[in-house]
Scaffold this motif. Structure first.
Motif, PDB file in Angstrom:
ATOM      1  N   THR A   1      78.831 158.880  53.112  1.00 10.44           N
ATOM      2  CA  THR A   1      78.946 159.814  51.994  1.00 10.44           C
ATOM      3  C   THR A   1      78.808 159.083  50.668  1.00 10.44           C
ATOM      4  N   ARG A   2      79.531 157.991  50.516  1.00 12.65           N
ATOM      5  CA  ARG A   2      79.480 157.225  49.262  1.00 12.65           C
ATOM      6  C   ARG A   2      78.087 156.641  49.034  1.00 12.65           C
ATOM      7  N   THR A   3      77.440 156.190  50.087  1.00  8.99           N
ATOM      8  CA  THR A   3      76.088 155.641  49.958  1.00  8.99           C
ATOM      9  C   THR A   3      75.119 156.717  49.515  1.00  8.99           C
ATOM     10  N   ARG A   4      75.203 157.899  50.125  1.00  4.43           N
ATOM     11  CA  ARG A   4      74.327 159.008  49.721  1.00  4.43           C
ATOM     12  C   ARG A   4      74.572 159.379  48.258  1.00  4.43           C
TER      13      ARG A   4
ATOM     14  N   MET B   1      85.513 155.908  62.809  1.00  7.71           N
ATOM     15  CA  MET B   1      84.543 156.968  62.546  1.00  7.71           C
ATOM     16  C   MET B   1      84.742 157.569  61.157  1.00  7.71           C
ATOM     17  N   LEU B   2      85.986 157.737  60.723  1.00 10.72           N
ATOM     18  CA  LEU B   2      86.257 158.258  59.389  1.00 10.72           C
ATOM     19  C   LEU B   2      85.749 157.300  58.309  1.00 10.72           C
ATOM     20  N   ILE B   3      85.977 156.010  58.508  1.00  7.83           N
ATOM     21  CA  ILE B   3      85.491 155.010  57.551  1.00  7.83           C
ATOM     22  C   ILE B   3      83.968 155.034  57.498  1.00  7.83           C
ATOM     23  N   GLY B   4      83.326 155.135  58.654  1.00  9.77           N
ATOM     24  CA  GLY B   4      81.867 155.218  58.691  1.00  9.77           C
ATOM     25  C   GLY B   4      81.345 156.423  57.943  1.00  9.77           C
TER      26      GLY B   4
ATOM     27  N   ARG C   1      96.411 154.641  71.162  1.00 14.24           N
ATOM     28  CA  ARG C   1      96.193 153.684  70.060  1.00 14.24           C
ATOM     29  C   ARG C   1      94.698 153.394  69.913  1.00 14.24           C
ATOM     30  N   VAL C   2      94.003 153.240  71.021  1.00 10.61           N
ATOM     31  CA  VAL C   2      92.559 153.014  70.993  1.00 10.61           C
ATOM     32  C   VAL C   2      91.863 154.228  70.379  1.00 10.61           C
ATOM     33  N   GLU C   3      92.288 155.422  70.779  1.00  8.14           N
ATOM     34  CA  GLU C   3      91.706 156.645  70.224  1.00  8.14           C
ATOM     35  C   GLU C   3      91.935 156.726  68.713  1.00  8.14           C
ATOM     36  N   GLU C   4      93.122 156.330  68.254  1.00  5.04           N
ATOM     37  CA  GLU C   4      93.414 156.318  66.819  1.00  5.04           C
ATOM     38  C   GLU C   4      92.487 155.354  66.083  1.00  5.04           C
ATOM     39  N   LEU C   5      92.283 154.178  66.666  1.00  2.00           N
ATOM     40  CA  LEU C   5      91.413 153.184  66.037  1.00  2.00           C
ATOM     41  C   LEU C   5      89.967 153.671  65.985  1.00  2.00           C
ATOM     42  N   VAL C   6      89.502 154.305  67.054  1.00  2.00           N
ATOM     43  CA  VAL C   6      88.139 154.844  67.076  1.00  2.00           C
ATOM     44  C   VAL C   6      88.000 155.944  66.033  1.00  2.00           C
ATOM     45  N   GLU C   7      88.995 156.813  65.940  1.00  3.02           N
ATOM     46  CA  GLU C   7      88.953 157.885  64.944  1.00  3.02           C
ATOM     47  C   GLU C   7      88.921 157.306  63.528  1.00  3.02           C
ATOM     48  N   MET C   8      89.738 156.279  63.270  1.00  6.26           N
ATOM     49  CA  MET C   8      89.757 155.643  61.955  1.00  6.26           C
ATOM     50  C   MET C   8      88.397 155.012  61.655  1.00  6.26           C
TER      51      MET C   8
END
Length: 78
Positions: free
Chosen positions: A22-25, A14-17, A5-12
């Motif tokens: 990307t959107r900022t660029r 990182m994806l949001i980041g 669950r922690v790994e899933e949250l970290v992955e999420m």
């Protein structure tokens, strides 16, 4: 909380980041503002900039706000 669950949250996270980067660029690439006009760290407001802001606002700045701008990087006209 389980490790998976922690790994899933970290992955999420990182994806949001990455999406935000990307959107900022994309936004900055299509922005009509010059890089100098973008928000960023700048030196504190000078007395002349504070007077210019007061003239633009057609009223005096609140003393606390004036003190704040004289210590913190402002987004004032160059």
């Amino acid at each position: 909380m389980s490790l998976s669950r922690v790994e899933e949250l970290v992955e999420m996270w990182m994806l949001i980041g990455e999406l935000m980067r990307t959107r900022t660029r994309e936004y900055l690439a299509s922005s009509p503002l010059s890089p100098d006009g973008m928000p960023g760290l700048r030196p504190p407001a000078t007395p002349a900039q504070l007077r210019e802001l007061e003239a633009l606002a057609s009223q005096p700045l609140d003393p606390e706000y004036r003190r704040f701008l004289s210590r913190i990087e402002p987004l004032l006209p160059d």
